[in-house]
Design a protein around this motif. Structure first.
Motif, short mmCIF file in Angstrom:
data_model
loop_
_atom_site.label_atom_id
_atom_site.label_comp_id
_atom_site.label_asym_id
_atom_site.label_seq_id
_atom_site.Cartn_x
_atom_site.Cartn_y
_atom_site.Cartn_z
N ILE A 297 1.33 -1.23 -0.46
CA ILE A 297 -0.07 0.22 -0.17
C ILE A 297 0.99 1.33 0.27
O ILE A 297 0.73 1.85 -1.10
CB ILE A 297 -1.12 0.01 1.36
CG1 ILE A 297 -2.28 -1.16 1.28
CG2 ILE A 297 -1.71 1.11 1.59
CD1 ILE A 297 -2.74 -1.50 2.13
N ILE A 298 1.72 1.50 0.09
CA ILE A 298 2.83 2.52 0.66
C ILE A 298 3.21 3.08 -0.85
O ILE A 298 3.65 3.85 -0.91
CB ILE A 298 3.57 2.23 1.61
CG1 ILE A 298 3.59 1.88 2.90
CG2 ILE A 298 5.25 3.29 1.58
CD1 ILE A 298 4.42 2.03 4.22
N GLY A 299 3.67 0.99 -1.10
CA GLY A 299 4.00 1.28 -2.84
C GLY A 299 3.06 2.35 -3.89
O GLY A 299 3.49 2.88 -4.16
N ILE A 300 1.89 1.81 -3.87
CA ILE A 300 0.28 2.10 -4.15
C ILE A 300 0.97 3.80 -3.99
O ILE A 300 0.92 5.07 -5.08
CB ILE A 300 -0.62 1.33 -4.00
CG1 ILE A 300 -0.31 0.15 -4.00
CG2 ILE A 300 -1.49 1.92 -4.88
CD1 ILE A 300 -1.58 -0.98 -4.29
N ALA A 301 0.93 4.51 -2.51
CA ALA A 301 0.79 5.40 -2.36
C ALA A 301 1.63 6.63 -3.08
O ALA A 301 1.68 7.64 -3.32
CB ALA A 301 1.05 5.92 -0.43
N ALA A 302 3.10 6.61 -3.16
CA ALA A 302 4.21 6.93 -3.81
C ALA A 302 3.71 6.92 -5.00
O ALA A 302 3.80 8.21 -5.41
CB ALA A 302 5.42 6.33 -3.60
N LEU A 303 3.71 5.85 -5.89
CA LEU A 303 2.82 6.30 -7.07
C LEU A 303 1.80 7.06 -7.65
O LEU A 303 2.16 7.49 -8.77
CB LEU A 303 3.05 5.04 -8.00
CG LEU A 303 2.51 4.76 -9.30
CD1 LEU A 303 3.79 5.32 -10.33
CD2 LEU A 303 2.29 3.16 -9.45
N LEU A 304 1.14 6.84 -6.98
CA LEU A 304 -0.54 7.50 -7.39
C LEU A 304 -0.57 9.13 -6.12
O LEU A 304 -0.43 9.98 -7.12
CB LEU A 304 -1.56 7.01 -6.87
CG LEU A 304 -2.98 7.32 -7.27
CD1 LEU A 304 -2.86 6.88 -8.52
CD2 LEU A 304 -3.58 6.40 -6.60
N GLY B 185 8.23 3.88 -5.82
CA GLY B 185 7.00 2.81 -5.60
C GLY B 185 6.89 1.84 -6.49
O GLY B 185 5.72 1.01 -5.79
N ALA B 186 6.11 1.70 -7.63
CA ALA B 186 6.32 1.30 -8.28
C ALA B 186 7.25 -0.61 -8.15
O ALA B 186 6.32 -1.12 -8.30
CB ALA B 186 6.25 1.59 -10.05
N LEU B 187 8.67 0.52 -7.89
CA LEU B 187 9.42 -1.57 -7.41
C LEU B 187 9.11 -1.67 -6.60
O LEU B 187 8.89 -3.23 -6.03
CB LEU B 187 10.26 -0.98 -7.82
CG LEU B 187 11.39 -0.80 -8.98
CD1 LEU B 187 12.57 -0.15 -8.91
CD2 LEU B 187 11.61 -1.43 -9.68
N THR B 188 8.40 -1.38 -5.10
CA THR B 188 8.15 -1.92 -4.17
C THR B 188 6.51 -2.27 -4.29
O THR B 188 6.55 -3.39 -3.82
CB THR B 188 7.68 -0.96 -3.37
OG1 THR B 188 9.01 0.10 -2.62
CG2 THR B 188 7.18 -0.63 -2.02
N MET B 189 5.79 -1.53 -5.03
CA MET B 189 4.73 -2.54 -5.79
C MET B 189 5.03 -4.10 -5.84
O MET B 189 4.58 -5.02 -5.25
CB MET B 189 3.50 -1.90 -6.27
CG MET B 189 2.91 -0.89 -5.70
SD MET B 189 1.63 0.02 -7.19
CE MET B 189 0.62 -0.85 -7.45
N LEU B 190 5.77 -3.72 -7.13
CA LEU B 190 6.62 -5.54 -7.82
C LEU B 190 7.14 -6.31 -6.79
O LEU B 190 6.78 -7.47 -6.71
CB LEU B 190 7.10 -4.89 -8.88
CG LEU B 190 7.67 -6.06 -10.09
CD1 LEU B 190 6.84 -6.92 -10.02
CD2 LEU B 190 9.08 -5.75 -10.60
N VAL B 191 8.20 -5.74 -5.94
CA VAL B 191 8.63 -6.48 -4.71
C VAL B 191 7.68 -6.96 -3.99
O VAL B 191 7.28 -8.46 -3.81
CB VAL B 191 10.07 -6.24 -4.20
CG1 VAL B 191 10.46 -6.99 -3.21
CG2 VAL B 191 10.59 -6.08 -5.80
#
Length: 117
Positions: free
Chosen positions: A13-20, A44-50
């Motif tokens: 969710i933190i990754g999504i928040a960073a990207l969006l 954020g996108a890399l965090t979402m992937l991992v």
């Protein structure tokens, strides 16, 4: 194991928040034609992937059922997002269409996660 799963959901969710959040932060710049992909959007996108890969692994390790079609579609959308953000990360200006596409694909990815059961 549940605590670990919840930690990775939070990181996802933190990754999504960073990207969006990076997208929303530059809404005014989109109209002016000066929007650019920030390092936070890439991270954020890399965090979402991992974290997404880890979440699928943890879910399967617990014997849970994983909808591989849903995960595949979400992964495909994220690869397109990552590709756009990574390739255009050093450019001073990104076209309105490309920037809007990243925001739209991120939003679609969120709705797939929430609504597809």
């Amino acid at each position: 194991m549940d605590v670990l799963l919840h930690i990775f959901v939070g990181l996802h969710i933190i990754g999504i928040a960073a990207l969006l959040g990076g997208f929303f932060h530059q809404m005014k710049a989109i109209g002016q034609g000066t929007a650019r992909f920030t390092p936070g959007m890439l991270h954020g996108a890399l965090t979402m992937l991992v974290t997404g890969i880890v979440l699928v692994g943890l879910n399967e390790a617990q014997g849970g059922s994983v909808n591989h079609i849903k995960i595949g579609i979400k992964l495909l959308l994220l690869i397109v997002i990552l590709g756009l953000v990574y390739v255009k990360r050093d450019e001073e200006r990104v076209s309105k269409g490309q920037f809007a596409l990243v925001g739209a694909l991120t939003t679609v990815n969120i709705f797939i996660a929430v609504l597809w059961t």
